[in-house]
Structure formats: C-alpha cells, structure tokens
Write a protein that holds these residues in place. Sequence first.
Motif, mmCIF file in Angstrom:
data_model
loop_
_atom_site.group_PDB
_atom_site.id
_atom_site.type_symbol
_atom_site.label_atom_id
_atom_site.label_comp_id
_atom_site.label_asym_id
_atom_site.label_seq_id
_atom_site.Cartn_x
_atom_site.Cartn_y
_atom_site.Cartn_z
ATOM 1 N N ASP A 1 0.596 31.597 -78.126
ATOM 2 C CA ASP A 1 -0.704 31.767 -77.450
ATOM 3 C C ASP A 1 -0.911 33.243 -77.106
ATOM 4 O O ASP A 1 -1.355 33.589 -76.004
ATOM 5 C CB ASP A 1 -0.800 30.915 -76.165
ATOM 6 N N LEU B 1 5.472 21.672 -81.354
ATOM 7 C CA LEU B 1 4.542 22.594 -82.010
ATOM 8 C C LEU B 1 3.129 22.031 -81.969
ATOM 9 O O LEU B 1 2.917 20.838 -81.846
ATOM 10 C CB LEU B 1 4.974 22.826 -83.461
ATOM 11 N N LYS B 2 2.164 22.945 -82.071
ATOM 12 C CA LYS B 2 0.755 22.535 -82.010
ATOM 13 C C LYS B 2 0.358 21.682 -83.212
ATOM 14 O O LYS B 2 0.889 21.862 -84.310
ATOM 15 C CB LYS B 2 -0.141 23.778 -82.013
ATOM 16 N N ALA C 1 6.628 29.201 -79.965
ATOM 17 C CA ALA C 1 6.522 28.118 -78.982
ATOM 18 C C ALA C 1 7.619 28.218 -77.932
ATOM 19 O O ALA C 1 7.383 27.970 -76.729
ATOM 20 C CB ALA C 1 6.593 26.770 -79.698
ATOM 21 N N GLU D 1 0.318 32.307 -82.919
ATOM 22 C CA GLU D 1 -0.371 31.031 -82.682
ATOM 23 C C GLU D 1 0.351 30.206 -81.621
ATOM 24 O O GLU D 1 -0.231 29.789 -80.624
ATOM 25 C CB GLU D 1 -0.441 30.239 -84.000
ATOM 26 N N GLU D 2 1.640 30.007 -81.834
ATOM 27 C CA GLU D 2 2.394 29.132 -80.919
ATOM 28 C C GLU D 2 2.705 29.831 -79.604
ATOM 29 O O GLU D 2 2.913 29.194 -78.586
ATOM 30 C CB GLU D 2 3.692 28.662 -81.588
ATOM 31 N N ARG E 1 7.002 29.518 -86.026
ATOM 32 C CA ARG E 1 6.218 28.811 -85.001
ATOM 33 C C ARG E 1 7.137 28.365 -83.860
ATOM 34 O O ARG E 1 6.772 28.440 -82.681
ATOM 35 C CB ARG E 1 5.477 27.626 -85.618
ATOM 36 N N ASN E 2 8.332 27.917 -84.206
ATOM 37 C CA ASN E 2 9.306 27.582 -83.164
ATOM 38 C C ASN E 2 9.586 28.786 -82.277
ATOM 39 O O ASN E 2 9.718 28.657 -81.053
ATOM 40 C CB ASN E 2 10.621 27.123 -83.797
#
Lengths: 151, 749
Positions: free
Chosen positions: B89, B186-187, B130, B86-87, B126-127
């Motif tokens: 992309d 983060l998103k 990203a 997710e992060e 997530r980090n």
Amino acid sequence: MATFQLKINGKVRKVEVDPSTPVLWVLRDHLNLQGTKYGCGMAQCGACTIHVDGMAMRSCSYPVSAVGKQAITTIEGLSANGEHPVQQAWLEHDVAQCGYCQAGQIMSAAALLKGNPAPSDEDIDAAMSGNICRCGTYLRIKDAIKSAAKK
Amino acid sequence: METKKNISRRSFLTSSALAGGGLMLSFSWLTEARAAGKTEALNLANQWTELTGYIRITPDNVIKIMVPNPEFGQNVMTSLPMMVAEELDADWKNVVVEMAPHDNLKFGSQFTGGSMSVRTYWKPLRNAGASARLMLCEAAAQAWGVPVSEITTKAGVLSHAGGKTATYGEMAAKAAAVPVPKNVKLKAPKDFTIVSRSKKNTEGIKVVTGKPLFGLDYRQEGMLIAMVQHPPAFGMKLKSFDASQALKMPGITGVFPIRLFDEGYERSAFDTRTFNELVVVVGRTTWEVMNARKKLKVQWEVTTDTKEKVKGWSGPAREEIVPGGLESTASQLTQMQERAKQAATVLRKDGDPEAAFKGAAHVIERTYNAPFLAHNTMEPMNFFAHVTPEKALLVGPLQAPSLITGTLAKVLNIPVEKVEIQMTRMGGGFGRRAYGHYLVEAALISKKVNAPVKLMYTREDDMTYGIYRPMYTATYRAAFDADKNLIGFHVKGGGIPEHPIAANRFPAGAVDNYLAEGWEIPSNITIGAFRAPRSNFNAAAEQSFLDELAEYMGKDPISFRLDLLKRAKANPVGKNNEYDADRYAGVLELVRDKSGWGSPAQAGKHRGVAAYFCHNSYAAHVVDMVVRNGEPYVEQVTSAIDCGIVVNPDAAQNMVQGAVVDGIGNALYGALTHKDGAAEQTNFHNYRMIRHNEAPKTIDVHFVQNEIDPTGLGEPPFPPVFGAVANALYKSTGKRHYNQPFRPEGVKI
C-alpha cells in the motif's frame, strides 16, 4: 595526434586525439559523454546521432577533424533536465523498452522537427528510417514525434 | 555454491534496523520461488531454491524497492516494484527503484529470460510487500495502544479510526523490531490499485537524457579498452600471430592470446565454445584499439573434430563431438534434406498414424525452412572486468549472472565467493546475453594485464561471433478421409544443431492419429536461445500449414482452429498436452472479434491469422498486408494476448507491439548465412533489420481479462507473427512462402 577545440553543448572542450577519430569516440572516451551510443560504426543504425550545427549527424562516421567551428549538440546538451519537447513526448508515450537506441532516435527526431515543425508520416519515415530500434518501438516513436510537433 | 544452496534451502525472513532509523526487510520463500506453471528448457525453476524481496523505507517516507532481475527492456525495473508497492500500500509517487546486487541468497535466481520475471516473482514480491505492511501496522498498533486489526493503510500512511495517523517512514524504525509475520494474506486482484494500472517506466527520464545506464557506459579510473580477434570462420582456430605491427600503434599496451577453457573442461549448460582461443588487443581508447587490431597478422587453421565434455544442468558430463571444418548454408540445406529422409527420434505418437496416412483419401505435405538468426542487440556484447588477487569484479549487461559465476570461478581458479557481478541495464538481450562467455574473456584479459578492462565487441564481432537461433526445417503432413476430415497429423522436424519440435503442443491432442519426430545435425556454429526458442520457428511453419489445411477443407482458418481446440477440450487425444484449450481458443475468439474477421467491412483486405502457445501464455494476431511498390507491407495488426493478469498494461502493450514489429522484421528479412564457415552478414548494411518505414501503421493490442496469475509476456507474442505474416503473404501474393526469410535480399535460403 592533434589538438582540437570543440564546441560541445555550449562549452569549448579541448581534446588531443588522432584527427581520424570519430566524434563518437571523442565524446565517449575523451569527454565522458556516454549518452551518444555505439551501434554499428558505419552510419547504418543511428544510435550515435548528434547535431552538428543543428543537423543530425552519425557521429560514428564523422571524424573529429571535420568538425571545425561547428557546434555539436549531444543528448546531454539537448536540454538541461529533459525538458526538450521531444524528450517530454518520449516520456509521455513511454517509448523506451531497452532504451539503448533512444538517444539517437530523439536526436534524429529533434533535428527533423527543427526543420519541419509539422511532419507527415512520410516525412517521419524518411527522417527516421536510419535509426534502428531492435525492440520495435517505431509506432510509439512516431506518435511521440507527432505529440512533440504540437508542443 | 553448495554451501550457498544449503543455506538458501532454509526459507528465511529477516528484518533489521538500518542506520538512520530506516527499515530494511528481506524476504524469502522457498515455495514461491518456484515459477508458477510448467517449466521449459530455459525455465530454471528447479534450480531456484529461494527468492527474496527487498524494501527500504526512509524516515521521510521514501520507499526504495530493489529489483532482483536485470532489465533488458521487458520493464522489470517498473513492473516488479509495482507488485511490491501494491501489497505494501505504498504511494507509487514515493517509490524509487534500484537494481539489486547479484546475490542469489537474497534475491533468488535473478534470471532474465524465458518470459519468467513477472511470473516467478509474482508471489514472492507481493509477499514482501504484504509482510512489510503488516509489520508497519503492528508497530502503529503498539505505539497507539490499539488492536492491529483496527489499523488501515493507504498510500504510505497508517490510520486509526480514533484519528491517529503516521507515515510509513515515521513507523519504519519501530516496525523493524516487529517479528516477521507468517502466511500473510495477499490482495484479491479486484482490490489492486497499482498493479494493472499503467505506470511509466521508472528509468524513462534517464533514458531520454542519455544517462550512462548501459554496460558500454560503465567506466572506472585507469580502465583499459580491450577487443578480441576471433577466427574469421566457424571451424577455424588460431595457429599463430604476429603482434609487432599492432604493438607499434599508438595507445596500445598489450597484444596476447587467451584461452577460455583448458582441455577437459566440463562445460555447464550455458558455457559456450564458439571460439576457445582469441587474440586480444588492449589499449587506452576504443579508436586506437580498433585501428591496432587491423594491424594484427594472424594465421588461422581449419579445425578437426573435437570431443567436449558437457555437464549441462546436472548429472555426469556427457561427451559431445563438435565437427571440424567449414560449413556453408548451401551445403547445410542439402545435408538437411538428406537427413530428413532418414529415421528420426519419435517424440510422441498417438493412435496409428501410419495406418491413417496409408488409408488416407488425400495427403498434404509441406516442408518449411528457416535460417540462423543473429540477435543483433543494439548494444553489442561488452563487459567490464577487474580481476585482482582479492576478487574478480565484473560489471555489465547480462541476463543470467548466476549461470556464469561458477564458470568464472573455475576459469580464474578462485573461490566462487570472490566473484562479484554487477548488472547494468542491457541494450537488448533476446536470449543472447544468457551466454556469458564474454565475461570470461573480459576476466581473463583483466587478469593478464592486471588492470581494469572494458571488453567490447564491434558490431562485426557481435554479428559474426554469435550464439544464433538454429537453422531449422520441418515437414508437416496431414491425412484426410474422403469427407475431408483431418484423420492424421505428422511433423518431422530437424535442425542444425537441434530440432525445434515441441511434440505436446497443439495440434497434438486434437487429432486422433498424431506423430512427432525430431532429428539433429551437429555443427560447429554456436546456437542458443533467441526470443521464444524453437517456438519462433514452429509457429511459422505449423500455423502456415494449418492455413493450407483449412483452405483444402473449405473452412475458415479461425473456425478450423477453434473446431480442433473444441475437440482437444472435450475429448483430448493422448497425454501431456501442454496447452489449455480454452485459453488458446480465447485469444483466437478475441482476435477474431476485435479485427472484425470475416465482416463485410474488412472484405478485400489481405489478412493472415495465426495463434500460438508458448512460455505459458497465448497469443493470436491478424495481420493486414498490402503490396507497396512491389514489396509486402504489413499495414495493420490486431493482437490478442492471454498472459493472465497484466501488471503494467501500457508497458505490456509496448512489449507486444515490439514483438510484432520484431516478428515482421525477422519473418521478412532475417537471415544469417555462412560461406566456408564465415558469416556472410557482418553489419546492418547487409543484415536487413526492420526500420521505421516498414513498421505497421497500427498494432491494436487486446488482453484477455482474467485473474490468472501472470504467465509471461516477453516471448509469447513473437512466434505467431511469423505465421500470420506467411498467411497474409499468401493472401496478398497468391503464393505460399515456405522458406524464411520470406523476402530475402540477395540471400538464398
């Protein structure tokens, strides 16, 4: 010890084992076919289900000496790459949680559909209740069997 | 371990170019390694010093994401990589996943349990995604001579408004040289395109084609098969044995005893002492070993009380006395009844409960009992071990590799660095595989025979040599004034060998005069975590009790609970209330609305409701029961869950449905009883498991939509099923059931 020529997944395989050896252990220990699972050893959970001449059979309680000329199909032989309608339906419904029982569930379901292409809920219960899923995926299994029946 | 810990306390983040031009990123953030939210007994957050995500990008733009936690059906091989992708992309189609090696320095605690996997790794992973994305952007900015702020990313492609584009794979090598960014942003959940969108199980195709994913499937050249013979009963130990007949059996290479822990060994929190001495049979094939084991002639003897040192998580070891002798369920029940009459430890007291009960116009008192439960994972316990002077390699299914490494090092007398554990997919866990005694057994066997060995338990071994859900009892009392207002609440719970009471949970905080007490009876029967430990009993007893209170008060059971929660929210009683009254009420309201609770259309249905909070999440179920051929049958279930953001909705729905089925099965049928120390259930012919024909026709699952960080899902939906089943059973039979299993089959409890 005795020698057996077994027809497994379309090939003849030779094994030398004690005649009392269950097919399950012949598959797993001697032929390195690990898809068929051990669950209980007494035909109570269905994890070890294979087809013997198209019929669902609990391989943990089926001695190799009883096979004779009958053709054995295991999960590895159900299709080359998972194209069997039951396997496809399992993917479509994302049935598996831990996944351990699913090969047995799929083999039971495939045998059911072969004999009964449009099973009712009751037919499914009757054919599948010998297969335990400890994760509780029964509802998805039933949905997947119905989807596979339409394929 | 100390050295590792010290290094790991330094938060670090590194990247390095891989051979072939790929980019490998390793990340670690100490602070994010902490699980969000409060900790429970199984929550190891305070042990965790770091977490690391792990991404590889190949030049042809395949993105490999390493999964830190072992998979046992909770979907981590899919949901954890979704968080990274997710992060990053990334294009999900180009993502492949792999079980990470056991390496706490890189991957954190790697603990599967406590409904913690997603919750714990939510920020670190997530980090990781990203940060990698930013490095790729920086590399593109440098290559194209444009400001990094002008680079955009989508589905694994970098773009600039000037028309330049590149895949992640093309920029990966350059990105590896970019300094690792700090404090990445983060998103917001509204911008998610992968998380919260259902993704198929990444291992689905391997499962349906029978690939060797599981521990029992793992093999090595020259590997021998080993089985252990354990005492036939708890409270027995090895006296002597005669191996001569077994050794004559074909294929047998060794018969010998092993001892897990020497005298004076300080057990860590997850070291178990079920049976310390075992007789081992080793041979070429499974069937040969099974048959040879039957030829063993073993003399057992009854144990006496033993003293053991238990180190636990920290601090000095405490002494624990394990009673000797043979225990039986019937005598244990009597023992519990006697013990319940005596004083217990006060766990929480609000107001003046004694006065409230003394002055009450009416008191309702009910006692609930529940038996030991066996985990019965479909894949029995097993592990591969190959111990050589160079190292100890262990491969197989377990939930908590980090909890057994130190034990293995001590028992094998080797440095901890020489212990390598590889995790396979697990054929179920439910808490059972947090206890790694079977690795110790496998390692000792391999060391003794100096060969690679697969230790396997038969189903009988697995069921009778368990780490069971404890046996519990609790007496609930409620005091009412003359106007039927609830003025006092008292729970006194006990167990063998531990009590179940969670004193700070609902309805604590909602009743002015509240008392929670606990007592324990030691036992030699081993117990451990079983899906939602303690909660799986509390929710059954308490939610059934609340149902009776509502009935007495003439209130609707959902309205009654909501009124209590309103009180707990507006003017909470006492301190340390664990639950969030709004979220708790939220699932009750959602299940009420979605099930059509109280609507004329549903009239005539035998419905039971229950809700519970545990493992940081909230769950409520409405169960519709019919009596079919004289048997209670749960036909339909409506579930409402608040676990915060749902990472993989379809898989989460599967998990909740599974928890409901599991809950119904255990509530109606589950029981492991003992006679003279021996388990009376030995296999699936006499341990009743819920089957296809007993599963509900529909289970409608509804998640509360919010943007709270994920709070865990594997366990929370499970406990309230028991209570809802109990309450539906009352509606359909007119009889309250206080003893589990509610539908015993030749099993007295």
